[in-house]
Motif scaffolding. Structure first.
Motif, mmCIF file in Angstrom:
data_model
loop_
_atom_site.group_PDB
_atom_site.id
_atom_site.type_symbol
_atom_site.label_atom_id
_atom_site.label_comp_id
_atom_site.label_asym_id
_atom_site.label_seq_id
_atom_site.Cartn_x
_atom_site.Cartn_y
_atom_site.Cartn_z
ATOM 1 N N ASP A 199 0.114 -17.328 -10.886
ATOM 2 C CA ASP A 199 -1.083 -17.984 -11.402
ATOM 3 C C ASP A 199 -1.324 -19.237 -10.563
ATOM 4 N N ASN A 200 -2.557 -19.458 -10.140
ATOM 5 C CA ASN A 200 -2.878 -20.621 -9.302
ATOM 6 C C ASN A 200 -1.945 -20.749 -8.095
ATOM 7 N N VAL A 210 4.798 -17.876 -11.796
ATOM 8 C CA VAL A 210 4.937 -18.431 -13.141
ATOM 9 C C VAL A 210 5.863 -17.600 -14.030
ATOM 10 N N SER A 212 2.325 -11.341 -5.964
ATOM 11 C CA SER A 212 1.857 -10.930 -7.293
ATOM 12 C C SER A 212 1.935 -9.416 -7.484
ATOM 13 N N SER A 224 4.809 -12.514 -11.753
ATOM 14 C CA SER A 224 3.438 -12.896 -12.098
ATOM 15 C C SER A 224 3.108 -14.214 -11.420
#
Length: 180
Positions: free
Chosen positions: A50-51, A55, A42, A48
């Motif tokens: 996410d979880n 993504v 990240s 990017s």
């Protein structure tokens, strides 16, 4: 590989990013901040997460040169891919049709060649498809008419030939179309 130490995404996703770096002369990118050095993907420029999944990947206008690796298809949760305004060549890999939630696929202003992969027409969530200003050849796949969510389709500035498929008229959400 440094992916053994990466903590925030699965190893296969880290390896997909490393393949992109290696395939596109990553050491010569305009901005490669933290790529292959930080153990958090990240923190890599343009990525990017996410979880615990990649993504979004935005390396627009970043001096990538080389080919798009098939491994990018391993980014199973990818929703946004922007590799526009680089010096990418070769074909668009079929595996870019794999991430089911891909929302924007932006590959314009490169030197990509070959045909528009039919598999891209299975991206049911695709809203933007920008393949303009490349060296793509062959015909426009009529199956693009299956992309019911598509809002923007840019195929201008290529070497495409043949008819405009009437199936494009099925794109009920289309607001922008360039084929010049």
């Amino acid at each position: 590989s440094s992916c053994l130490e990466v903590t925030d995404v699965p190893q296969v996703e880290c390896e997909a990013l490393v393949a992109l770096y290696n395939n596109t002369n990553g050491s010569q990118w305009l901005d490669s901040t933290n790529w292959l050095t930080s153990t958090s993907v990240s923190e890599w420029y343009g990525v990017s997460v996410d979880n615990e999944r990649v993504v979004s990947l935005d390396l627009n206008n970043n001096q990538l040169s080389g080919t798009i690796p098939a491994e990018l298809g391993d980014l199973a949760q990818l929703t946004y891919l922007n590799l526009s305004e680089n010096q990418l060549r070769g074909e668009i890999p079929d595996t870019l049709g794999d991430p089911p939630d891909l929302f924007q696929l932006l590959l314009s202003n490169n030197q990509l060649s070959g045909t528009i992969p039919i598999v891209l027409t299975s991206l049911s969530n695709l809203h933007w498809l920008n393949l303009d200003n490349n060296q793509l050849s062959g015909t426009i796949p009529p199956q693009l008419g299956n992309l019911s969510a598509l809002q923007i389709l840019r195929l201008n500035g290529n070497l495409l030939s043949g008819p405009i498929p009437p199936e494009l008229g099925l794109l009920s959400n289309l607001v922008f179309l360039r084929l010049d």
